[in-house]
Design a protein around this motif. Structure first.
Motif, PDB file in Angstrom:
ATOM      1  N   VAL A 106      36.924  45.798  33.284  1.00 60.20           N
ATOM      2  CA  VAL A 106      37.340  44.466  33.709  1.00 60.20           C
ATOM      3  C   VAL A 106      38.454  43.966  32.799  1.00 60.20           C
ATOM      4  CG1 VAL A 106      35.071  43.894  34.648  1.00 60.20           C
ATOM      5  CG2 VAL A 106      35.595  43.272  32.312  1.00 60.20           C
ATOM      6  N   THR A 107      39.292  43.092  33.339  1.00 55.68           N
ATOM      7  CA  THR A 107      40.380  42.494  32.569  1.00 55.68           C
ATOM      8  C   THR A 107      40.268  40.982  32.643  1.00 55.68           C
ATOM      9  OG1 THR A 107      41.843  42.528  34.490  1.00 55.68           O
ATOM     10  CG2 THR A 107      41.954  44.406  33.007  1.00 55.68           C
ATOM     11  N   TRP A 108      40.721  40.326  31.600  1.00 58.44           N
ATOM     12  CA  TRP A 108      40.740  38.861  31.592  1.00 58.44           C
ATOM     13  C   TRP A 108      41.997  38.411  32.308  1.00 58.44           C
ATOM     14  CZ3 TRP A 108      37.974  34.735  31.338  1.00 58.44           C
ATOM     15  CH2 TRP A 108      38.567  33.494  31.117  1.00 58.44           C
ATOM     16  N   PHE A 118      37.146  37.002  34.463  1.00 58.53           N
ATOM     17  CA  PHE A 118      37.284  38.445  34.324  1.00 58.53           C
ATOM     18  C   PHE A 118      37.360  39.041  35.720  1.00 58.53           C
ATOM     19  CE2 PHE A 118      35.126  37.406  30.315  1.00 58.53           C
ATOM     20  CZ  PHE A 118      35.967  38.043  29.426  1.00 58.53           C
ATOM     21  N   PHE A 119      38.225  40.036  35.887  1.00 61.66           N
ATOM     22  CA  PHE A 119      38.459  40.635  37.197  1.00 61.66           C
ATOM     23  C   PHE A 119      38.226  42.140  37.134  1.00 61.66           C
ATOM     24  CE2 PHE A 119      41.574  42.647  40.124  1.00 61.66           C
ATOM     25  CZ  PHE A 119      41.016  42.224  41.328  1.00 61.66           C
ATOM     26  N   HIS A 123      36.526  46.708  43.208  1.00 57.96           N
ATOM     27  CA  HIS A 123      36.149  46.052  44.468  1.00 57.96           C
ATOM     28  C   HIS A 123      36.347  44.547  44.390  1.00 57.96           C
ATOM     29  CE1 HIS A 123      33.884  49.865  45.124  1.00 57.96           C
ATOM     30  NE2 HIS A 123      34.337  49.666  46.334  1.00 57.96           N
ATOM     31  N   ASN A 124      37.344  44.115  43.632  1.00 59.09           N
ATOM     32  CA  ASN A 124      37.664  42.686  43.488  1.00 59.09           C
ATOM     33  C   ASN A 124      36.487  41.868  42.974  1.00 59.09           C
ATOM     34  OD1 ASN A 124      40.297  43.108  44.403  1.00 59.09           O
ATOM     35  ND2 ASN A 124      39.650  42.936  46.539  1.00 59.09           N
ATOM     36  N   GLY A 125      35.762  42.415  42.011  1.00 58.56           N
ATOM     37  CA  GLY A 125      34.636  41.702  41.410  1.00 58.56           C
ATOM     38  C   GLY A 125      35.115  40.661  40.415  1.00 58.56           C
ATOM     39  N   LEU A 126      34.388  39.562  40.325  1.00 59.26           N
ATOM     40  CA  LEU A 126      34.746  38.472  39.414  1.00 59.26           C
ATOM     41  C   LEU A 126      33.576  38.108  38.514  1.00 59.26           C
ATOM     42  CD1 LEU A 126      36.653  36.083  41.850  1.00 59.26           C
ATOM     43  CD2 LEU A 126      37.645  37.486  40.035  1.00 59.26           C
ATOM     44  N   TYR A 127      33.911  37.763  37.264  1.00 66.45           N
ATOM     45  CA  TYR A 127      32.945  37.267  36.292  1.00 66.45           C
ATOM     46  C   TYR A 127      33.512  36.003  35.670  1.00 66.45           C
ATOM     47  CZ  TYR A 127      30.853  41.961  36.298  1.00 66.45           C
ATOM     48  OH  TYR A 127      30.262  43.146  36.652  1.00 66.45           O
ATOM     49  N   THR A 128      32.644  35.054  35.377  1.00 65.39           N
ATOM     50  CA  THR A 128      33.083  33.847  34.679  1.00 65.39           C
ATOM     51  C   THR A 128      33.330  34.185  33.212  1.00 65.39           C
ATOM     52  OG1 THR A 128      30.788  33.219  34.254  1.00 65.39           O
ATOM     53  CG2 THR A 128      31.829  32.304  36.241  1.00 65.39           C
ATOM     54  N   LYS A 129      33.826  33.222  32.449  1.00 66.32           N
ATOM     55  CA  LYS A 129      34.186  33.456  31.048  1.00 66.32           C
ATOM     56  C   LYS A 129      32.984  33.893  30.211  1.00 66.32           C
ATOM     57  CE  LYS A 129      36.380  31.155  27.124  1.00 66.32           C
ATOM     58  NZ  LYS A 129      36.964  29.906  26.659  1.00 66.32           N
ATOM     59  N   ASP A 130      31.777  33.412  30.549  1.00 69.39           N
ATOM     60  CA  ASP A 130      30.591  33.806  29.792  1.00 69.39           C
ATOM     61  C   ASP A 130      29.982  35.127  30.271  1.00 69.39           C
ATOM     62  OD1 ASP A 130      29.524  32.979  32.200  1.00 69.39           O
ATOM     63  OD2 ASP A 130      28.240  31.430  31.338  1.00 69.39           O
TER      64      ASP A 130
END
Length: 166
Positions: A106-108, A118-119, A123-130
């Protein structure tokens, strides 16, 4: 009374002895394989000092590289990895760059539409900052967290654990 050994008894003793040695030759390595992890020291708890100063870390996640020695049987190699590190108040937070969906990196701010997340490009997954996974995107769980500390003004990276921020 005679203590002579007959041919039949000799053959029986010989085959039993050879069979015992063959069984021991198979069972001892299997026992060693099963019990060896119990006697190994746990080196994963060691902290690795990085070359990044704590004063350089901001509230925006930054890539912090670290190197450690990995032992694979008789082969020893240097492995380079990284963590996403940022400050939350006075606390240092370190997140693993490995996506929980397919193990991609993942990249910020890797997605122009979501600059504060974070991306995962797989498969275009997303994570929040935490590190929490955004509902409706492929990741199955939050990013793992690293134990992060400070030694002589430099960031230290410890072992990986489950995310405690979400």
């Amino acid at each position: 009374m005679s203590n002579k050994v007959t041919r039949r008894q000799f053959l029986n003793y010989s085959l039993m002895g050879v069979g015992s040695f063959m069984a021991a030759g198979m069972i001892l390595p299997m026992g060693r394989f099963a019990l060896d992890p119990l006697f190994q020291t746990d080196a994963e708890g060691d902290e690795i000092v990085t070359s990044v100063k704590v004063s350089e870390i901001t509230e925006e996640p930054q890539k912090v590289d670290f190197t450690f020695t990995q032992q694979d049987a008789w082969y020893e190699s240097e492995v380079t990895n990284f963590a996403w590190v940022y400050k939350d108040g006075n606390k240092l937070i370190g997140l693993s760059p490995v996506c929980k969906h397919l193990g991609c990196t993942v990249t910020w701010a890797g997605d122009d539409g979501n600059p504060d997340m974070f991306f995962c490009p797989c498969h275009n997954g997303l994570y929040t900052k935490d590190g929490n996974n955004v509902p409706g995107t492929p990741p199955r769980g939050p990013l793992d967290e690293f134990e992060v500390g400070e030694k002589d003004g430099y960031i230290t990276i410890g072992k990986k654990k489950e995310n405690t921020l979400v």
